[in-house]
Design an enzyme around this catalytic site. Structure first.
Site, PDB file in Angstrom:
ATOM      1  N   GLY A 197       0.844  -1.194   0.000  1.00  0.00           N
ATOM      2  CA  GLY A 197       0.000   0.000   0.000  1.00  0.00           C
ATOM      3  C   GLY A 197       0.876   1.238   0.000  1.00  0.00           C
ATOM      4  O   GLY A 197       1.669   1.431   0.906  1.00  0.00           O
ATOM      5  N   SER A 198       0.780   2.095  -1.008  1.00  0.00           N
ATOM      6  CA  SER A 198       1.788   3.123  -1.165  1.00  0.00           C
ATOM      7  C   SER A 198       1.354   4.183  -2.167  1.00  0.00           C
ATOM      8  O   SER A 198       0.194   4.267  -2.538  1.00  0.00           O
ATOM      9  CB  SER A 198       3.094   2.465  -1.617  1.00  0.00           C
ATOM     10  OG  SER A 198       2.829   1.568  -2.692  1.00  0.00           O
ATOM     11  N   ARG A 199       2.348   4.977  -2.626  1.00  0.00           N
ATOM     12  CA  ARG A 199       2.075   6.072  -3.554  1.00  0.00           C
ATOM     13  C   ARG A 199       3.307   6.325  -4.402  1.00  0.00           C
ATOM     14  O   ARG A 199       4.440   6.133  -3.954  1.00  0.00           O
ATOM     15  CB  ARG A 199       1.705   7.315  -2.745  1.00  0.00           C
ATOM     16  CG  ARG A 199       1.572   8.606  -3.530  1.00  0.00           C
ATOM     17  CD  ARG A 199       0.999   9.641  -2.600  1.00  0.00           C
ATOM     18  NE  ARG A 199       1.212  11.001  -3.025  1.00  0.00           N
ATOM     19  CZ  ARG A 199       0.732  12.060  -2.378  1.00  0.00           C
ATOM     20  NH1 ARG A 199       0.037  11.877  -1.271  1.00  0.00           N
ATOM     21  NH2 ARG A 199       0.959  13.266  -2.818  1.00  0.00           N
TER      22      ARG A 199
END
Length: 232
Positions: A197-199
């Site tokens: 889960g990240s950007r």
């Protein structure tokens, strides 16, 4: 195949439905298989649940084949996910670039998205800078400034600068970058991974024309984010 053998069933399911897996996922999957073997001796339902969890882990680390657009001058998405922000912002200071605002496109990755990152342009990898930080939710505006990140400065073949930044999220605790300074970048090639889960932020060269909108979904290595002003 007998449904009473959850391990064999899980392996068959993975082979039939999952794309290739990024090497960083192998230790997790091997650990899941080992756990499945132990739990199956204690309880068949627990073994079946562990087998399904192992398949889910393999799915998280999937690395599907992607084909970048053939048109020159495009900046393609570095990740699968949702365009969460399009704004003007200065690039990460650790890269040593002028603190002048550039158009930044942020793509948020949920735990269900493909989590490998792909190079948005072809060119030369000039600089890589890692900076430790917080683990705020990656969909927050301030995650770009406060969270742990790894920044890569690319120079295109016609001399334009572009920055792509891997940003850890609330659950993500590990950024993997598998390229080095001085390497030649090939658009669409896998260069890293963020767990879980990240950007990913892309800072465009000046004069670029944005081709996506906030709320749009992207496919890493394929979706055009912007069109660069190609230098003659």
């Amino acid at each position: 195949m007998s449904a009473s053998n959850p391990i064999a069933h899980a392996v068959k399911l993975a082979r039939e439905t999952l794309p290739p897996m990024h090497p960083a996922g192998r230790p997790f999957v091997l650990g899941g298989i080992a756990g499945t073997l132990v739990l199956r001796r204690l309880s068949k339902p627990l073994g079946a649940a562990a087998a399904l969890a192992t398949v889910a882990t393999a799915a998280f680390f999937r690395e599907p084949r992607r084909v970048p657009p053939a048109r020159s001058g495009l900046v393609v998405a570095a990740a699968d996910g949702l365009v969460s922000l399009i704004e003007e912002a200065a690039p990460p200071p650790e890269l040593g670039l002028p603190a002048e605002p550039r158009t930044r496109i942020s793509v948020f990755l949920s735990v269900f998205d493909v989590h490998v990152q792909r190079l948005p342009v072809s060119g030369l990898i000039e600089r890589i800078a890692y900076r430790p930080g917080k683990f705020l939710s990656a969909d927050l505006d301030k995650a770009s400034e406060d969270n742990e990140r790894n920044s890569v400065l690319l120079r295109t073949e016609d001399g334009q600068e572009l920055v792509v930044v891997q940003i850890a999220g609330l659950v993500a605790r590990r950024i993997v970058c598998q390229v080095s300074e001085g390497e030649k970048a090939e658009v669409g090639a896998t260069y890293g991974l963020i767990r879980f889960g990240s950007r990913v932020d892309v800072y465009l060269p000046p004069g670029s024309r944005v081709l996506v909108s906030k709320g749009q979904r992207t496919i890493g290595g394929e979706t055009p984010l912007a069109e660069r002003k190609v230098q003659s």
